[in-house]
Design an enzyme around this catalytic site. Structure first.
Site, mmCIF file in Angstrom:
data_model
loop_
_atom_site.group_PDB
_atom_site.id
_atom_site.type_symbol
_atom_site.label_atom_id
_atom_site.label_comp_id
_atom_site.label_asym_id
_atom_site.label_seq_id
_atom_site.Cartn_x
_atom_site.Cartn_y
_atom_site.Cartn_z
ATOM 1 N N GLU A 160 0.621 -0.863 0.010
ATOM 2 C CA GLU A 160 0.198 -0.288 -0.132
ATOM 3 C C GLU A 160 0.837 1.636 0.259
ATOM 4 O O GLU A 160 0.451 2.407 -0.558
ATOM 5 C CB GLU A 160 -0.997 -0.348 0.570
ATOM 6 N N GLU B 106 6.242 -22.009 7.951
ATOM 7 C CA GLU B 106 6.434 -20.880 9.179
ATOM 8 C C GLU B 106 7.827 -21.805 10.060
ATOM 9 O O GLU B 106 8.591 -21.388 10.762
ATOM 10 C CB GLU B 106 5.102 -21.164 10.108
#
Length: 656
Positions: A436, A467
């Protein structure tokens, strides 16, 4: 020692083999332990059961065993199929293509533990099993071994006497695979077409290739190559080799060049794996090397020019025999100890101080113990009530957030970057915030980057074990080129995600400023030197136990908003509360840019739009030009200036 020049025979493409019933080879001595070696590749999986003495008991051939092509259920099904066909083993070694990372190997270990509970197991890749299948050197441990593999693809894999393995090549046919069967086949097609284009003659090699493909004319190759997969193209290497044996100059040149490229990879691998002029033993493997004598001879000559004292052996047996050898080593006292420490089914990839109590994010929330029975409106109120607590929890970490913002702005002024690192929801939120910033603040995309465990695919689906792959976290920091000028923010709700903690350690070692955003307040007590700043808002248990996409996810988004927005304010990308560095890349944002310039200057809409167009839709440039014009002698005073609500300090910072 075998002479590579003796390599002969022709081999066409191996197609996926259907599962075959286990063939009884030897009843064996029931008092001797049974070893099980498994090797899986893109076309088939081979399993061998043998006694510790080496006597073969059974052989099994099943479907493809490339780990990248199997999900967890399919992997367990493939191993279960082998278990049903084989005697009970005392030790199991499994080498699968595609097992590149610790998370990959952990997947194999977990599946093996479910299929053969309590049995020592070793998980590795098919390169390790291939090396283990090679003839034993006269003086084990003295010479560095390099596997030189050329089949459909290619790679070089080095095992120094001490230290980690080294791989060169093997990036796939689109990126490298130097000297592979695919490269040889594709080069042959291109070369015969080039010859036709430049001379108008169709060479003998071209005629051989058309015959092999049952095609009638060169134009037919266009449709064929569109449908062919890489194994189809690689199969043409056999025809190139046969043409070279018959003296075809074009084919010989193709093989010499392919051998030279593969030799460069082998030499590079040896240079990294062996110190100085230490002896190196090259193990030649794969269909292209074993079945194309001119190719193998050219490779040996090229390597010997650089490393004259090198030894060469060929790998004449399947890698499953190497898996058997690895299983045999597991039964030694040191192997059993290593199996207990390293190859257990429980994932434990990064050693982080064990928690004294369950992290808050994993505890059950007392108000939602009967969430499944609450009336819907009451459940909605409960979730909203919990979300109202988030700002107060974040305020308790205001000092840490402020320090992180100051550090990010300072890093940017010095040419540094901001990296977010996370897994699952945390990683996606980091990538979201990073993506963004370019349109909002005209920030170059490389200056704010998001790193997510499992890579791009993990943005829209779960990647098994990503992970837990600590090594992958460290590699991500290394290959993104993090330096001491950068800030790395690790995001982990539990504070213990191996991918994130390993990334922070690597970033710290490279001199970057490290920040950990977590919702486990216990982490603050751990005093991990690799984390310079810990932000740990006490958001408490989730309404849905362990689902950190809820409060922890909302709090993460709020904090990341603060980090980038307020850092950009300090960098002058905001005037008042206006985005003066907005990148108006669509109609909505262009209208917003016009309104921002109007508010900064008092211009009418059409005048502001013309000025924006004239300055390439860069608000700051248009604003700066307007201010110079307004301040020039003789300029007409603009009555609207008095209404523009941008403090002088903000104007100075935004305009530089």
């Amino acid at each position: 020692m075998a002479d590579p020049a003796s390599i002969g025979g022709r081999r066409r493409r191996l197609r996926a083999a259907p599962a075959q019933p286990a063939a009884e080879a030897n009843s064996g001595d029931p008092s001797e332990p049974v070893l099980l070696g498994i090797e899986g590749g893109g076309t088939r999986t081979v399993a061998l059961a043998a006694q510790r003495s080496g006597a073969l008991i059974r052989r099994f051939v099943g479907g493809p065993g490339n780990l990248r092509l199997l999900d967890d259920d399919e992997l367990e099904a493939r191993l279960s199929e082998i278990r049903r066909s084989m005697p009970a083993p005392a030790a199991v070694a499994i080498g699968l293509a595609g097992a590149c990372t610790e998370a990959d190997r952990e997947r194999i270990r977990r599946a093996a533990a479910r299929v053969w509970p309590g049995i020592p197991s070793l998980a590795t890749n098919d390169l390790d099993t291939a090396l283990a299948a090679a003839p034993r050197p006269r003086h084990p441990g003295r010479a560095c071994q390099i596997l030189v593999l050329s089949g459909t693809g290619s790679c070089c894999y080095g095992k120094p006497p001490r230290g980690p393995a080294i791989r060169v090549g093997g990036w796939g046919h689109l990126l490298s695979d130097n000297g592979s069967g695919y490269q040889i086949g594709l080069r042959a097609l291109r070369e015969v077409i080039r010859c036709l284009d430049e001379t108008g003659r169709w060479p003998r090699l071209g005629a051989r290739l058309l015959a092999a493909l049952a095609l009638n004319q060169p134009e037919d190759l266009i449709d064929w190559i569109q449908r062919a997969d890489k194994a189809d193209v690689a199969a043409l290497a056999a025809d190139v080799g046969a043409a070279a044996e018959r003296g075809d100059a074009v084919a010989r040149q193709i093989l010499r060049e392919a051998a030279g490229q593969l030799a460069r990879d082998a030499i590079a691998c040896a240079a990294r794996a062996a110190k100085g002029s230490a002896p190196v033993r090259f193990v030649l493997a794969g269909g292209a090397l074993l079945n194309l004598p001119p190719f193998a001879r050219a490779l040996v000559r090229a390597i010997r020019q650089d490393r004259p004292g090198s030894q060469f052996v060929r790998l004449d047996r399947q890698g499953a025999w190497g898996a058997l050898e690895l299983a045999r080593r597991l039964l030694s006292p040191s192997g059993l100890a290593r199996s207990r420490q390293t190859f257990s089914s429980a994932p434990d990839l990064v050693r982080i101080r064990p928690p004294q109590a369950l992290p808050p994010t994993e505890r059950r929330h007392p108000k939602s113990m009967h969430l499944d029975q609450l009336p819907l409106r009451q459940a909605i109120d409960l979730m909203l009530d919990e979300d109202r607590r988030i700002p107060a929890a974040i305020r308790k970490e205001k000092a840490g957030i402020e320090a992180a913002i100051v550090a990010i702005a300072r890093a940017w002024r010095r040419g540094g970057r901001l990296f977010y690192v996370g897994a699952g929801t945390s990683g996606r939120l980091g990538v979201l915030d990073a993506s963004e910033c370019p349109p909002t603040f005209r920030a170059p995309p490389d200056r704010i980057q998001g790193i997510i465990a499992g890579g791009q695919r993990a943005l829209w689906q779960s990647v098994e074990g990503a992970e837990d792959d600590a090594a992958a976290g460290a590699r991500a920091i290394l290959f993104r080129g993090v330096t001491r000028r950068d800030v790395v923010v690790g995001i982990a709700a539990s504070g213990r995600t191996p991918f994130v903690r390993s990334a922070l350690r690597q970033a710290f070692d490279r001199g970057a400023l490290t920040v950990l955003l977590t919702f486990n307040t216990q982490v603050k007590l751990e005093r991990d030197a690799s984390v310079r700043l810990v932000i740990a808002p006490p958001t408490g248990p989730e309404i849905l136990t362990g689902s950190t996409r809820l409060k922890a996810g909302t709090a993460t988004k709020l904090i990341l908003n603060m980090l980038t927005t307020l850092a950009m304010v300090r960098l002058g990308k905001v005037a008042g509360n206006l985005m003066v560095d907005l990148d108006p890349s669509n109609a909505k944002l262009r209208e917003r840019a016009v309104r921002i310039l109007q508010q900064l200057t008092g211009l009418d809409s059409e005048s502001a739009r013309r000025m924006m167009v004239r300055h390439g839709w860069v608000i700051r440039d248009a604003w700066r030009r307007w201010r110079r014009q307004a301040a020039s002698p003789g300029a007409r005073p603009n009555a609207a200036l008095a209404t523009v609500d941008v403090p002088a300090r903000s104007r100075q910072r935004a305009l530089g």
